[in-house]
Motif scaffolding. Structure first.
Motif, PDB file in Angstrom:
ATOM      1  N   ALA A  51       0.834  -1.206   0.000  1.00 25.97           N
ATOM      2  CA  ALA A  51       0.000   0.000   0.000  1.00 25.97           C
ATOM      3  C   ALA A  51       0.868   1.255   0.000  1.00 25.97           C
ATOM      4  N   LEU A  52       1.900   1.251   0.849  1.00 31.47           N
ATOM      5  CA  LEU A  52       2.803   2.407   0.926  1.00 31.47           C
ATOM      6  C   LEU A  52       3.512   2.654  -0.405  1.00 31.47           C
ATOM      7  N   ALA A  53       3.869   1.567  -1.092  1.00 33.64           N
ATOM      8  CA  ALA A  53       4.648   1.685  -2.324  1.00 33.64           C
ATOM      9  C   ALA A  53       3.948   2.577  -3.355  1.00 33.64           C
ATOM     10  N   PHE A  54       2.617   2.425  -3.468  1.00 31.20           N
ATOM     11  CA  PHE A  54       1.897   3.237  -4.453  1.00 31.20           C
ATOM     12  C   PHE A  54       1.918   4.721  -4.074  1.00 31.20           C
ATOM     13  N   ASP A  55       1.797   4.994  -2.761  1.00 34.86           N
ATOM     14  CA  ASP A  55       1.842   6.391  -2.311  1.00 34.86           C
ATOM     15  C   ASP A  55       3.210   7.012  -2.595  1.00 34.86           C
ATOM     16  N   LEU A  56       4.264   6.259  -2.289  1.00 34.50           N
ATOM     17  CA  LEU A  56       5.619   6.789  -2.509  1.00 34.50           C
ATOM     18  C   LEU A  56       5.896   6.964  -4.001  1.00 34.50           C
ATOM     19  N   ALA A  57       5.423   6.028  -4.794  1.00 34.68           N
ATOM     20  CA  ALA A  57       5.655   6.112  -6.246  1.00 34.68           C
ATOM     21  C   ALA A  57       5.061   7.414  -6.798  1.00 34.68           C
ATOM     22  N   GLU A  58       3.878   7.769  -6.303  1.00 35.34           N
ATOM     23  CA  GLU A  58       3.243   8.999  -6.801  1.00 35.34           C
ATOM     24  C   GLU A  58       3.849  10.247  -6.177  1.00 35.34           C
ATOM     25  N   LYS A  59       4.252  10.130  -4.905  1.00 35.89           N
ATOM     26  CA  LYS A  59       4.883  11.279  -4.251  1.00 35.89           C
ATOM     27  C   LYS A  59       6.106  11.747  -5.053  1.00 35.89           C
ATOM     28  N   TYR A  60       6.863  10.788  -5.585  1.00 33.25           N
ATOM     29  CA  TYR A  60       8.096  11.131  -6.299  1.00 33.25           C
ATOM     30  C   TYR A  60       7.970  10.994  -7.813  1.00 33.25           C
ATOM     31  N   ARG A  61       6.782  10.568  -8.294  1.00 36.74           N
ATOM     32  CA  ARG A  61       6.640  10.215  -9.716  1.00 36.74           C
ATOM     33  C   ARG A  61       7.828   9.355 -10.129  1.00 36.74           C
ATOM     34  N   ASP A  87      16.667  18.677 -22.460  1.00 33.59           N
ATOM     35  CA  ASP A  87      16.803  20.069 -22.903  1.00 33.59           C
ATOM     36  C   ASP A  87      16.379  21.052 -21.812  1.00 33.59           C
ATOM     37  N   ASP A  88      16.036  20.509 -20.627  1.00 32.89           N
ATOM     38  CA  ASP A  88      15.692  21.379 -19.495  1.00 32.89           C
ATOM     39  C   ASP A  88      16.969  21.662 -18.697  1.00 32.89           C
ATOM     40  N   TYR A 111      16.842  19.062 -10.675  1.00 36.00           N
ATOM     41  CA  TYR A 111      15.558  18.414 -10.394  1.00 36.00           C
ATOM     42  C   TYR A 111      15.779  16.985  -9.911  1.00 36.00           C
ATOM     43  N   LEU A 112      16.630  16.249 -10.658  1.00 36.96           N
ATOM     44  CA  LEU A 112      16.843  14.838 -10.306  1.00 36.96           C
ATOM     45  C   LEU A 112      17.626  14.686  -9.007  1.00 36.96           C
ATOM     46  N   LYS A 164      15.437  15.297  -6.125  1.00 40.41           N
ATOM     47  CA  LYS A 164      14.477  14.207  -5.918  1.00 40.41           C
ATOM     48  C   LYS A 164      15.116  13.104  -5.059  1.00 40.41           C
ATOM     49  N   TYR A 165      16.335  12.737  -5.421  1.00 40.66           N
ATOM     50  CA  TYR A 165      17.007  11.674  -4.653  1.00 40.66           C
ATOM     51  C   TYR A 165      17.379  12.157  -3.247  1.00 40.66           C
ATOM     52  N   ALA A 166      17.771  13.419  -3.149  1.00 40.48           N
ATOM     53  CA  ALA A 166      18.101  13.960  -1.818  1.00 40.48           C
ATOM     54  C   ALA A 166      16.878  13.931  -0.917  1.00 40.48           C
ATOM     55  N   GLN A 167      15.729  14.243  -1.504  1.00 38.80           N
ATOM     56  CA  GLN A 167      14.491  14.220  -0.717  1.00 38.80           C
ATOM     57  C   GLN A 167      14.146  12.789  -0.279  1.00 38.80           C
ATOM     58  N   MET A 168      14.313  11.844  -1.187  1.00 40.44           N
ATOM     59  CA  MET A 168      14.068  10.435  -0.806  1.00 40.44           C
ATOM     60  C   MET A 168      14.964  10.049   0.364  1.00 40.44           C
ATOM     61  N   GLU A 169      16.233  10.422   0.262  1.00 40.63           N
ATOM     62  CA  GLU A 169      17.175  10.012   1.311  1.00 40.63           C
ATOM     63  C   GLU A 169      16.871  10.702   2.626  1.00 40.63           C
ATOM     64  N   ALA A 170      16.352  11.926   2.549  1.00 39.55           N
ATOM     65  CA  ALA A 170      16.035  12.657   3.786  1.00 39.55           C
ATOM     66  C   ALA A 170      14.731  12.177   4.411  1.00 39.55           C
ATOM     67  N   GLU A 171      13.751  11.850   3.586  1.00 43.59           N
ATOM     68  CA  GLU A 171      12.400  11.614   4.124  1.00 43.59           C
ATOM     69  C   GLU A 171      11.954  10.163   4.171  1.00 43.59           C
ATOM     70  N   GLU A 172      12.608   9.288   3.463  1.00 42.61           N
ATOM     71  CA  GLU A 172      12.027   7.949   3.317  1.00 42.61           C
ATOM     72  C   GLU A 172      12.802   6.824   3.990  1.00 42.61           C
ATOM     73  N   GLN A 173      13.822   7.128   4.754  1.00 39.14           N
ATOM     74  CA  GLN A 173      14.522   6.036   5.442  1.00 39.14           C
ATOM     75  C   GLN A 173      13.579   5.384   6.439  1.00 39.14           C
ATOM     76  N   ARG A 174      13.432   4.099   6.330  1.00 38.66           N
ATOM     77  CA  ARG A 174      12.570   3.357   7.262  1.00 38.66           C
ATOM     78  C   ARG A 174      13.342   2.170   7.806  1.00 38.66           C
ATOM     79  N   TYR A 175      13.194   1.928   9.098  1.00 41.16           N
ATOM     80  CA  TYR A 175      13.909   0.809   9.707  1.00 41.16           C
ATOM     81  C   TYR A 175      13.283   0.479  11.051  1.00 41.16           C
TER      82      TYR A 175
END
Lengths: 178, 352
Positions: B151-161, B214-215, B221-222, B225-236
């Motif tokens: 269930a969480l996976a779908f939320d995270l997938a959309e949070k980060y596209r 070309d952006d 941007y990229l 995105k990864y920095a945000q994942m590393e800051a917000e999504e660590q789970r243990y």
């Protein structure tokens, strides 16, 4: 923690037995785990499953030190008797296991003619339930009254009800208690 | 909802539906086939689309199409089949598309075999396809977590596209436990402005493809995105780590026996703890800050090369010895984990 392996021929209902046991445990609020034998099996071959029922968190899905070995044929005993803990329980279907078979002397062996009883009660698919009655009567995992109602509940949840199951169960209990 | 008895694979499938997943395309392979089998009848009941694709690659590409249209989409595989999906995962990442891809790990390289294994760690965590990407990876250790993390996976997938992977394994997939399936949620396929809804008169033409080169801000941007994942999504989960001299690190099925090894060790007076990563990427480096007394770390994983050791070394700045325990041939035994951990700790203390 109780570790149980249920084993027999495919079609004798040993996997359903495992499911009934974990359902009975779950309804009591215990932690339960069922692990199927994993790998290729053929029709008519041996079927088995591992069951754990515990008040604590369950670690490994594998059963190595059995409190109870629930068997319905001789190959099942061949395969798993070594894994029974000293003092553990081995349930034997004496209808189809030779009478002169030798067993370890440090375990409790309970022999019940489960196939004959089930046929006498005209419930040939109830062999496993006869043996569950014998298990309840010869171990302290579940009381006979509780397990009988848990089995009914298990089938009721599936929308099935066979009054002969309770007869089989009680005959299994009687076979041990006399 | 009351607890029910379900196989890990089936619980994952049902939880995906509960999270609003209405598109599945996959291909059979042991030990994940029950997901496909379950969804083959259950998806119809909830009004979704189930496709047994002609191949793994076709399956993941169909998922990409469904995702571009805004659907919550799932594909699943194992071992060699998961390798075949890598091209699609790379394309999903490049296209900024959410999707959930499950790997029910089995042993071995090549064909390997259907037995339990944890040999896909590097492939899962390093971006298994070509190019410059990686994905969030969730590692369930029980049937309940198979459901919750799906269930969480779908939320995270959309949070980060971004695609999200679930690193399940043969043991977790095959075992039956009591599970509470998360509440059913509706997913609105038109919820996002980026999805393709059909171009009406006057609408700006929308494309889903990797056109971002070309952006000028694409790199930022990229990396953000990864920095945000590393800051917000660590789970243990951490157990008895604070005063532990030896800290186990284990995920998935191995972590169950590692947990028991900690309980047994503590009863015997051994200062042992466990860090259980629930996200394999981002690796839970924060958890290691709690391990102030640790003299050594030992990963418990079912592979030959000790694939998680590198991440533990990185998380601890290489400051402590790290070794791996585990085999591809059998599930680790709690007693053996504890014995090996004690021996390793003694060796480190004696400075050998």
């Amino acid at each position: 923690m109780a570790e149980i392996i249920c084993a027999g021929f495919g079609g004798q209902g040993v996997l359903t037995t495992g499911m009934m046991l974990i359902d009975a445990g779950m309804e009591q609020g215990k932690n339960v785990l069922f692990y199927p034998s994993y790998g290729s099996e053929m029709r008519g071959g041996t079927a088995n499953c591992s069951v754990k029922i515990s008040d604590k968190r369950i670690a490994s899905p594998v059963c190595k030190h059995l409190d109870i070995l629930f068997t319905l044929n001789a190959p099942a005993i061949d395969k798993f008797e070594d894994r029974v803990k000293p003092g553990g329980l081995l349930l034997v279907n004496s209808s189809i296991v030779p009478e002169d078979r030798k067993y370890r002397d440090d375990i409790k062996v309970v022999k019940v003619p489960a196939t004959e009883i089930a046929y006498e009660l005209e419930n040939p698919r109830g062999v496993n339930i006869v043996m569950l009655g014998a298990m309840a009567a010869s171990s302290d995992l579940f009381t006979a009254d509780y397990l009988e109602s848990a089995i009914d509940n298990f089938f009721a949840k599936k929308g099935k009800n066979n009054p002969k199951n309770a007869l089989c169960f009680r005959k299994g209990v009687e076979a041990v208690n006399g | 909802m009351a607890k029910v008895l379900m196989k890990g694979n089936e619980a994952l499938a049902e939880a995906a539906l509960a999270a609003g997943c209405r598109f599945y395309a996959g291909y059979p392979i042991t030990p994940q086939t029950e997901i496909l089998e379950y969804l083959s009848w259950r998806m119809d009941e909830v009004g979704g689309v189930f496709i047994q694709a002609e191949s793994e690659l076709a399956g993941v590409n169909m998922v990409m199409g469904a995702s571009a249209a805004g659907a919550r989409a799932l594909t699943t595989s194992a071992g060699p089949g998961f390798t075949l999906k890598q091209e699609g995962i790379s394309y999903l990442a490049a296209s900024d598309l959410p999707a959930v891809i499950v790997d029910v790990m089995r042993i071995g390289s090549g064909l390997g075999d259907i037995a339990q294994g944890q040999g896909d760690y590097w492939q899962l965590t390093r971006g298994g396809g070509h190019g410059d990407y990686r994905t969030i990876v969730l590692a369930p250790a029980s049937v309940q977590e198979n459901a919750d993390l799906a269930a969480l996976a779908f939320d995270l997938a959309e949070k980060y596209r971004h695609p999200v992977l679930i690193a399940s394994d043969a043991a977790i997939g095959q075992m039956i436990e009591a599970v509470e399936i998360p509440e059913f949620r509706e997913h609105d396929i038109n919820k996002y402005d980026w999805s393709i809804k059909g171009c009406k008169d006057g609408d700006k033409h929308k494309k889903i493809q990797n056109v971002y080169y070309d952006d000028p801000n694409y790199e930022t941007y990229l990396s953000d995105k990864y920095a945000q994942m590393e800051a917000e999504e660590q789970r243990y989960e951490s157990i008895d780590v604070e005063d532990a001299e030896i800290v186990l690190v284990a995920y998935g099925v191995s972590s169950r026996m590692a947990t028991e090894a900690v309980e047994m060790g503590r009863e015997a007076g051994v200062k042992i703890g466990l860090i259980r990563p629930i996200t394999l990427y981002p690796f839970p480096v924060n958890a290691f800050e709690e391990a102030k007394e640790a003299k050594a770390f030992m990963t418990v994983e079912m592979n030959i090369l000790g694939q998680m050791v590198d991440d533990v070394k990185l998380a601890t700045g290489g400051s402590k010895p790290v070794k791996k325990f585990g085999s591809i041939f059998a599930l680790p035994e709690s007693e053996d984990i504890l014995a090996s951990a004690k021996e390793f700790l003694d060796t480190v203390k004696e400075g050998k």
